[in-house]
Design a protein around this motif. Structure first.
Motif, PDB file in Angstrom:
ATOM      1  N   THR A 264     -76.011  63.192  77.039  1.00 46.53           N
ATOM      2  CA  THR A 264     -75.916  61.961  76.268  1.00 46.53           C
ATOM      3  C   THR A 264     -75.820  62.379  74.813  1.00 46.53           C
ATOM      4  O   THR A 264     -76.669  63.119  74.322  1.00 46.53           O
ATOM      5  N   ILE A 265     -74.790  61.923  74.131  1.00 43.91           N
ATOM      6  CA  ILE A 265     -74.544  62.351  72.752  1.00 43.91           C
ATOM      7  C   ILE A 265     -74.750  61.183  71.795  1.00 43.91           C
ATOM      8  O   ILE A 265     -74.354  60.064  72.076  1.00 43.91           O
ATOM      9  N   GLN A 266     -75.365  61.493  70.676  1.00 40.98           N
ATOM     10  CA  GLN A 266     -75.572  60.490  69.637  1.00 40.98           C
ATOM     11  C   GLN A 266     -74.629  60.766  68.475  1.00 40.98           C
ATOM     12  O   GLN A 266     -74.140  61.876  68.305  1.00 40.98           O
ATOM     13  N   THR A 267     -74.396  59.761  67.706  1.00 38.75           N
ATOM     14  CA  THR A 267     -73.638  59.932  66.480  1.00 38.75           C
ATOM     15  C   THR A 267     -74.615  59.892  65.316  1.00 38.75           C
ATOM     16  O   THR A 267     -75.712  59.343  65.469  1.00 38.75           O
ATOM     17  N   PRO A 268     -74.304  60.419  64.185  1.00 37.72           N
ATOM     18  CA  PRO A 268     -73.008  61.002  63.864  1.00 37.72           C
ATOM     19  C   PRO A 268     -72.899  62.440  64.342  1.00 37.72           C
ATOM     20  O   PRO A 268     -73.897  63.131  64.502  1.00 37.72           O
ATOM     21  N   GLN A 269     -71.674  62.842  64.579  1.00 38.22           N
ATOM     22  CA  GLN A 269     -71.391  64.243  64.833  1.00 38.22           C
ATOM     23  C   GLN A 269     -71.065  64.852  63.468  1.00 38.22           C
ATOM     24  O   GLN A 269     -70.503  64.183  62.610  1.00 38.22           O
ATOM     25  N   ALA A 270     -71.431  66.084  63.261  1.00 40.32           N
ATOM     26  CA  ALA A 270     -71.236  66.703  61.953  1.00 40.32           C
ATOM     27  C   ALA A 270     -70.432  67.994  62.083  1.00 40.32           C
ATOM     28  O   ALA A 270     -70.697  68.812  62.965  1.00 40.32           O
TER      29      ALA A 270
ATOM     30  N   ALA B  39     -65.858  66.034  68.613  1.00 44.56           N
ATOM     31  CA  ALA B  39     -66.235  67.326  69.201  1.00 44.56           C
ATOM     32  C   ALA B  39     -65.126  67.865  70.097  1.00 44.56           C
ATOM     33  O   ALA B  39     -64.847  69.070  70.095  1.00 44.56           O
ATOM     34  N   ALA B  40     -64.498  66.994  70.861  1.00 43.59           N
ATOM     35  CA  ALA B  40     -63.413  67.435  71.742  1.00 43.59           C
ATOM     36  C   ALA B  40     -62.250  67.993  70.939  1.00 43.59           C
ATOM     37  O   ALA B  40     -61.613  68.968  71.340  1.00 43.59           O
ATOM     38  N   LEU B  41     -61.963  67.393  69.793  1.00 43.38           N
ATOM     39  CA  LEU B  41     -60.872  67.889  68.950  1.00 43.38           C
ATOM     40  C   LEU B  41     -61.213  69.240  68.341  1.00 43.38           C
ATOM     41  O   LEU B  41     -60.354  70.122  68.247  1.00 43.38           O
ATOM     42  N   VAL B  42     -62.455  69.414  67.942  1.00 44.11           N
ATOM     43  CA  VAL B  42     -62.886  70.702  67.384  1.00 44.11           C
ATOM     44  C   VAL B  42     -62.858  71.773  68.475  1.00 44.11           C
ATOM     45  O   VAL B  42     -62.419  72.900  68.232  1.00 44.11           O
ATOM     46  N   GLU B  43     -63.279  71.430  69.681  1.00 42.01           N
ATOM     47  CA  GLU B  43     -63.201  72.387  70.790  1.00 42.01           C
ATOM     48  C   GLU B  43     -61.750  72.743  71.098  1.00 42.01           C
ATOM     49  O   GLU B  43     -61.461  73.871  71.483  1.00 42.01           O
ATOM     50  N   TYR B  44     -60.835  71.801  70.922  1.00 39.13           N
ATOM     51  CA  TYR B  44     -59.414  72.058  71.143  1.00 39.13           C
ATOM     52  C   TYR B  44     -58.915  73.180  70.222  1.00 39.13           C
ATOM     53  O   TYR B  44     -58.006  73.918  70.569  1.00 39.13           O
ATOM     54  N   LEU B  45     -59.538  73.311  69.059  1.00 37.00           N
ATOM     55  CA  LEU B  45     -59.203  74.402  68.131  1.00 37.00           C
ATOM     56  C   LEU B  45     -59.927  75.700  68.483  1.00 37.00           C
ATOM     57  O   LEU B  45     -59.848  76.681  67.742  1.00 37.00           O
ATOM     58  N   ASN B  46     -60.631  75.711  69.605  1.00 36.75           N
ATOM     59  CA  ASN B  46     -61.375  76.877  70.092  1.00 36.75           C
ATOM     60  C   ASN B  46     -62.623  77.205  69.271  1.00 36.75           C
ATOM     61  O   ASN B  46     -63.070  78.354  69.250  1.00 36.75           O
ATOM     62  N   TYR B  47     -63.177  76.201  68.594  1.00 37.81           N
ATOM     63  CA  TYR B  47     -64.480  76.372  67.945  1.00 37.81           C
ATOM     64  C   TYR B  47     -65.560  76.029  68.954  1.00 37.81           C
ATOM     65  O   TYR B  47     -65.362  75.176  69.822  1.00 37.81           O
ATOM     66  N   ASN B  48     -66.691  76.692  68.848  1.00 37.27           N
ATOM     67  CA  ASN B  48     -67.845  76.336  69.667  1.00 37.27           C
ATOM     68  C   ASN B  48     -68.561  75.157  69.021  1.00 37.27           C
ATOM     69  O   ASN B  48     -68.773  75.141  67.809  1.00 37.27           O
ATOM     70  N   VAL B  49     -68.924  74.184  69.828  1.00 30.89           N
ATOM     71  CA  VAL B  49     -69.671  73.028  69.358  1.00 30.89           C
ATOM     72  C   VAL B  49     -71.089  73.156  69.877  1.00 30.89           C
ATOM     73  O   VAL B  49     -71.304  73.427  71.059  1.00 30.89           O
ATOM     74  N   ARG B  50     -72.048  72.995  68.996  1.00 31.04           N
ATOM     75  CA  ARG B  50     -73.457  73.110  69.376  1.00 31.04           C
ATOM     76  C   ARG B  50     -74.060  71.729  69.582  1.00 31.04           C
ATOM     77  O   ARG B  50     -73.702  70.779  68.899  1.00 31.04           O
ATOM     78  N   ILE B  51     -74.989  71.653  70.490  1.00 31.74           N
ATOM     79  CA  ILE B  51     -75.722  70.418  70.742  1.00 31.74           C
ATOM     80  C   ILE B  51     -77.097  70.551  70.100  1.00 31.74           C
ATOM     81  O   ILE B  51     -77.797  71.555  70.292  1.00 31.74           O
ATOM     82  N   VAL B  52     -77.477  69.547  69.339  1.00 34.20           N
ATOM     83  CA  VAL B  52     -78.779  69.500  68.691  1.00 34.20           C
ATOM     84  C   VAL B  52     -79.562  68.355  69.330  1.00 34.20           C
ATOM     85  O   VAL B  52     -79.046  67.239  69.451  1.00 34.20           O
TER      86      VAL B  52
ATOM     87  N   TYR C  20     -84.301  59.241  71.410  1.00 30.52           N
ATOM     88  CA  TYR C  20     -83.834  57.957  71.909  1.00 30.52           C
ATOM     89  C   TYR C  20     -84.007  56.847  70.878  1.00 30.52           C
ATOM     90  O   TYR C  20     -83.300  55.854  70.898  1.00 30.52           O
ATOM     91  N   SER C  21     -84.944  57.028  69.949  1.00 33.72           N
ATOM     92  CA  SER C  21     -85.175  55.996  68.932  1.00 33.72           C
ATOM     93  C   SER C  21     -84.080  55.984  67.863  1.00 33.72           C
ATOM     94  O   SER C  21     -84.024  55.065  67.051  1.00 33.72           O
ATOM     95  N   ASN C  22     -83.199  56.970  67.875  1.00 31.94           N
ATOM     96  CA  ASN C  22     -82.081  57.021  66.932  1.00 31.94           C
ATOM     97  C   ASN C  22     -80.940  56.177  67.502  1.00 31.94           C
ATOM     98  O   ASN C  22     -80.015  56.683  68.113  1.00 31.94           O
ATOM     99  N   ILE C  23     -81.023  54.858  67.281  1.00 28.72           N
ATOM    100  CA  ILE C  23     -80.045  53.961  67.876  1.00 28.72           C
ATOM    101  C   ILE C  23     -78.988  53.565  66.848  1.00 28.72           C
ATOM    102  O   ILE C  23     -79.213  53.624  65.646  1.00 28.72           O
ATOM    103  N   LYS C  24     -77.856  53.159  67.363  1.00 29.90           N
ATOM    104  CA  LYS C  24     -76.762  52.668  66.526  1.00 29.90           C
ATOM    105  C   LYS C  24     -76.957  51.168  66.348  1.00 29.90           C
ATOM    106  O   LYS C  24     -77.143  50.436  67.322  1.00 29.90           O
TER     107      LYS C  24
END
Length: 76
Positions: free
Chosen positions: A4-10, A34-47, A51-55
């Motif tokens: 489960t991914i939250q925004t913002p992505q950085a 993240a998918a676009l950055v992975e398309y460039l062959n960069y590794n994307v990290r998950i931090v 759950y309280s960080n809601i949009k």
């Protein structure tokens, strides 16, 4: 694995701009940055997040955020 991914992505500015430009040229669609950055062959990290960080996009979301904040401040 599924996460489960939250925004913002950085991302570094140059990398995310390059990712969007390359996606446009290659006519690539993606569900998120993240998918676009992975398309460039960069590794994307998950931090890990919380759950309280809601949009907040609706009045109901604001009520939920106020409830979470009240609980965090007052413990009730």
């Amino acid at each position: 694995s599924i996460w489960t991914i939250q925004t913002p992505q950085a991302f570094l500015h140059d990398i995310i701009v390059q990712a969007h430009e390359k996606a446009g040229v290659d006519k690539i669609t993606a569900t998120d940055d993240a998918a676009l950055v992975e398309y460039l062959n960069y590794n994307v990290r998950i931090v890990l997040g919380e759950y309280s960080n809601i949009k907040i996009t609706t009045k109901e979301d604001l009520i939920m955020a106020e409830t979470i904040l009240d609980y965090m401040v007052n413990g009730q």
